[in-house]
Design a protein around this motif. Structure first.
Motif, mmCIF file in Angstrom:
data_model
loop_
_atom_site.group_PDB
_atom_site.id
_atom_site.type_symbol
_atom_site.label_atom_id
_atom_site.label_comp_id
_atom_site.label_asym_id
_atom_site.label_seq_id
_atom_site.Cartn_x
_atom_site.Cartn_y
_atom_site.Cartn_z
ATOM 1 N N ARG A 241 43.673 64.992 32.396
ATOM 2 C CA ARG A 241 43.256 64.347 33.649
ATOM 3 C C ARG A 241 43.820 62.930 33.623
ATOM 4 N NH1 ARG A 241 38.116 66.962 32.800
ATOM 5 N NH2 ARG A 241 37.724 65.316 31.292
ATOM 6 N N TYR A 242 44.215 62.452 34.815
ATOM 7 C CA TYR A 242 44.834 61.122 34.887
ATOM 8 C C TYR A 242 44.101 60.221 35.862
ATOM 9 C CZ TYR A 242 48.836 63.153 32.454
ATOM 10 O OH TYR A 242 49.635 63.765 31.529
ATOM 11 N N ALA A 243 43.979 58.967 35.494
ATOM 12 C CA ALA A 243 43.504 57.923 36.417
ATOM 13 C C ALA A 243 44.433 56.731 36.220
ATOM 14 C CB ALA A 243 42.062 57.540 36.101
ATOM 15 N N HIS A 244 45.177 56.388 37.271
ATOM 16 C CA HIS A 244 46.086 55.235 37.191
ATOM 17 C C HIS A 244 45.464 54.068 37.943
ATOM 18 C CE1 HIS A 244 48.852 58.417 35.888
ATOM 19 N NE2 HIS A 244 49.476 57.428 35.261
ATOM 20 N N LEU A 245 45.466 52.927 37.295
ATOM 21 C CA LEU A 245 44.768 51.771 37.869
ATOM 22 C C LEU A 245 45.729 50.848 38.588
ATOM 23 C CD1 LEU A 245 42.739 50.919 34.683
ATOM 24 C CD2 LEU A 245 41.942 52.189 36.675
ATOM 25 N N PRO A 246 45.329 50.368 39.771
ATOM 26 C CA PRO A 246 46.148 49.367 40.455
ATOM 27 C C PRO A 246 46.432 48.212 39.500
ATOM 28 C CG PRO A 246 44.345 50.068 41.848
ATOM 29 C CD PRO A 246 44.102 50.693 40.501
ATOM 30 N N LEU A 247 47.631 47.658 39.596
ATOM 31 C CA LEU A 247 48.017 46.604 38.654
ATOM 32 C C LEU A 247 47.427 45.257 39.061
ATOM 33 C CD1 LEU A 247 51.767 47.455 38.073
ATOM 34 C CD2 LEU A 247 49.772 48.191 36.758
ATOM 35 N N LEU A 248 47.118 44.480 38.068
ATOM 36 C CA LEU A 248 46.631 43.128 38.288
ATOM 37 C C LEU A 248 47.848 42.246 38.545
ATOM 38 C CD1 LEU A 248 43.792 41.957 38.072
ATOM 39 C CD2 LEU A 248 44.228 41.525 35.650
ATOM 40 N N ARG A 249 47.768 41.457 39.617
ATOM 41 C CA ARG A 249 48.924 40.600 39.951
ATOM 42 C C ARG A 249 48.487 39.147 40.028
ATOM 43 N NH1 ARG A 249 53.069 43.917 41.551
ATOM 44 N NH2 ARG A 249 52.419 46.034 42.047
ATOM 45 N N ASN A 250 49.431 38.247 39.826
ATOM 46 C CA ASN A 250 49.099 36.824 39.940
ATOM 47 C C ASN A 250 49.244 36.382 41.395
ATOM 48 O OD1 ASN A 250 51.772 36.431 40.454
ATOM 49 N ND2 ASN A 250 52.248 35.490 38.482
ATOM 50 N N ALA A 251 49.036 35.096 41.638
ATOM 51 C CA ALA A 251 49.034 34.590 43.012
ATOM 52 C C ALA A 251 50.379 34.821 43.705
ATOM 53 C CB ALA A 251 48.689 33.109 42.994
ATOM 54 N N ALA A 252 51.451 34.925 42.914
ATOM 55 C CA ALA A 252 52.773 35.146 43.503
ATOM 56 C C ALA A 252 53.038 36.642 43.711
ATOM 57 C CB ALA A 252 53.841 34.550 42.578
ATOM 58 N N GLY A 253 52.048 37.485 43.419
ATOM 59 C CA GLY A 253 52.206 38.927 43.610
ATOM 60 C C GLY A 253 52.928 39.594 42.462
ATOM 61 N N GLU A 254 53.169 38.841 41.377
ATOM 62 C CA GLU A 254 53.884 39.423 40.245
ATOM 63 C C GLU A 254 52.914 40.172 39.342
ATOM 64 O OE1 GLU A 254 56.965 35.692 39.520
ATOM 65 O OE2 GLU A 254 54.943 35.659 38.686
ATOM 66 N N LYS A 255 53.396 41.296 38.812
ATOM 67 C CA LYS A 255 52.610 42.049 37.839
ATOM 68 C C LYS A 255 52.361 41.156 36.626
ATOM 69 C CE LYS A 255 53.575 45.634 34.513
ATOM 70 N NZ LYS A 255 54.529 46.595 34.010
ATOM 71 N N LEU A 256 51.142 41.159 36.124
ATOM 72 C CA LEU A 256 50.876 40.341 34.938
ATOM 73 C C LEU A 256 51.559 40.974 33.743
ATOM 74 C CD1 LEU A 256 47.243 39.025 34.897
ATOM 75 C CD2 LEU A 256 49.304 38.073 35.896
ATOM 76 N N SER A 257 52.287 40.159 33.030
ATOM 77 C CA SER A 257 52.965 40.661 31.842
ATOM 78 C C SER A 257 52.911 39.545 30.838
ATOM 79 C CB SER A 257 54.420 40.985 32.169
ATOM 80 O OG SER A 257 55.085 39.784 32.485
ATOM 81 N N LYS A 258 53.520 39.811 29.676
ATOM 82 C CA LYS A 258 53.528 38.775 28.652
ATOM 83 C C LYS A 258 54.150 37.496 29.213
ATOM 84 C CE LYS A 258 52.970 42.539 26.057
ATOM 85 N NZ LYS A 258 53.349 43.933 26.166
ATOM 86 N N GLN A 259 55.198 37.657 30.040
ATOM 87 C CA GLN A 259 55.898 36.488 30.560
ATOM 88 C C GLN A 259 55.019 35.710 31.535
ATOM 89 O OE1 GLN A 259 57.283 39.638 30.704
ATOM 90 N NE2 GLN A 259 58.345 39.262 28.766
ATOM 91 N N THR A 260 54.422 36.421 32.515
ATOM 92 C CA THR A 260 53.643 35.698 33.513
ATOM 93 C C THR A 260 52.417 35.063 32.884
ATOM 94 O OG1 THR A 260 52.634 37.780 34.155
ATOM 95 C CG2 THR A 260 54.357 36.963 35.580
ATOM 96 N N LEU A 261 51.853 35.718 31.862
ATOM 97 C CA LEU A 261 50.651 35.166 31.249
ATOM 98 C C LEU A 261 50.972 33.899 30.485
ATOM 99 C CD1 LEU A 261 47.654 36.036 31.028
ATOM 100 C CD2 LEU A 261 48.166 36.578 28.662
ATOM 101 N N ASP A 262 52.197 33.843 29.945
ATOM 102 C CA ASP A 262 52.568 32.663 29.176
ATOM 103 C C ASP A 262 52.573 31.413 30.044
ATOM 104 O OD1 ASP A 262 52.743 34.050 26.929
ATOM 105 O OD2 ASP A 262 54.927 34.280 26.930
ATOM 106 N N ARG A 263 52.788 31.610 31.351
ATOM 107 C CA ARG A 263 52.791 30.444 32.231
ATOM 108 C C ARG A 263 51.365 29.996 32.461
ATOM 109 N NH1 ARG A 263 55.616 32.546 37.060
ATOM 110 N NH2 ARG A 263 57.142 33.854 36.084
ATOM 111 N N LYS A 264 51.082 28.760 32.134
ATOM 112 C CA LYS A 264 49.709 28.276 32.189
ATOM 113 C C LYS A 264 49.178 28.265 33.635
ATOM 114 C CE LYS A 264 49.122 27.277 27.795
ATOM 115 N NZ LYS A 264 49.921 28.391 27.298
#
Ligand code: GLU
Length: 276
Positions: A241-264
């Motif tokens: 069974r699968y449940a896919h979750l909507p992605l968390l995005r920052n204010a610029a609409g970018e998917k949160l990733s290691k790179q975006t999180l690094d930006r304070k």
């Protein structure tokens, strides 16, 4: 059980029981998007009275960040996300992936491919495929080596021979889905040119070997699901069974990733949680 891939192995474990998992890749510390996935997957398992396993998807050694696997485990523990049993490391399980590959080869469903990335892109652009990509930036392999490699070519990757399978499944969040891997990506890679087993193969083998019943993960993997279902069917493994979750995005609409999180400057509020 005749092998770890034998679906009969599940009999003693009671398939009706919920068993979920979190499967991070140690390419960096746990970021907020992954923490959301981990929490949702953990809560879903616990709400069902089920187990929650942890699998470190550390096959891609060149992309691994030293210390990231341990940092992820510490983060999960610090957030109270306690897993059941031992952590399972994909890097120690190559024999099992080779066994699955051999099974697919014996079925005539895998073949050697001598194409470089550049050749795949060029062949696709010259009208042998479905266009240079499928609209999602994924390359569609045009089947160049499907009937044998051209003289002088040496095998680089191993691909799955698709037969136009159209897969329907109901995602617990996104509802009824219909996907055709042949149209999405074409014959996809099972064993990469750099000698590493592909994520698509390893995830299917491990979900079955660990007796997983439920996958809760980010919506960026929704499109991979049909590929995984096709592989599971060919290997005779139970459907998950699968449940896919909507992605968390920052204010610029970018998917949160290691790179975006690094930006304070990353700031979040509930209006930034969007369906991908
Ligand atoms: N290892 C994958 C990732 O970190 C997740 C795989 C999965 O949940 O199927 O994105």
């Amino acid at each position: 059980c005749s092998s770890d891939l034998d679906p009969g192995c599940d009999r003693g474990r009671n398939r009706a029981r919920y068993r979920g998992r979190f499967a991070p890749s140690p390419t960096g510390a746990l970021h907020l998007g992954s923490l959301l996935t981990a929490t949702a997957s953990y809560l879903d398992a616990r709400a069902a009275g089920g187990e929650w396993l942890l699998r470190m998807e550390d096959l891609d050694r060149p992309r691994e960040m030293p210390g990231a696997a341990d940092a992820i485990l510490r983060s999960l523990t610090a957030h109270g996300l306690h897993w059941d049993g031992e952590v399972h490391y994909q890097s120690r399980r190559s024999a099992l992936y080779d066994q699955a590959l051999a099974q697919l080869t014996a079925q005539g469903r895998s073949y050697d491919c001598g194409c470089s990335r550049r050749e795949v892109a060029e062949a696709s652009q010259h009208g042998h495929g479905h266009g240079d990509d499928n609209g999602d930036g994924e390359q569609v392999y045009p089947g160049t080596c499907r009937d044998g490699m051209a003289p002088g070519k040496t095998a680089r990757a191993r691909r799955l021979r698709l037969q136009g399978e159209v897969i329907r499944f109901t995602d617990r969040v996104f509802g009824l889905q219909q996907q055709s891997p042949a149209q999405q990506v074409g014959d996809f890679v099972l064993h990469r040119a750099d000698g590493i087993h592909a994520y698509q193969l390893a995830v299917v083998v491990d979900d079955a070997a660990q007796g997983i019943s439920d996958v809760v993960r980010g919506a960026d993997l929704l499109r991979s699901t049909a590929r995984q279902i096709v592989l599971g069917q060919l290997l005779g493994l139970p459907l998950l069974r699968y449940a896919h979750l909507p992605l968390l995005r920052n204010a610029a609409g970018e998917k949160l990733s290691k790179q975006t999180l690094d930006r304070k400057s990353t700031r979040l509020n509930s209006s930034h949680v969007k369906r991908s």
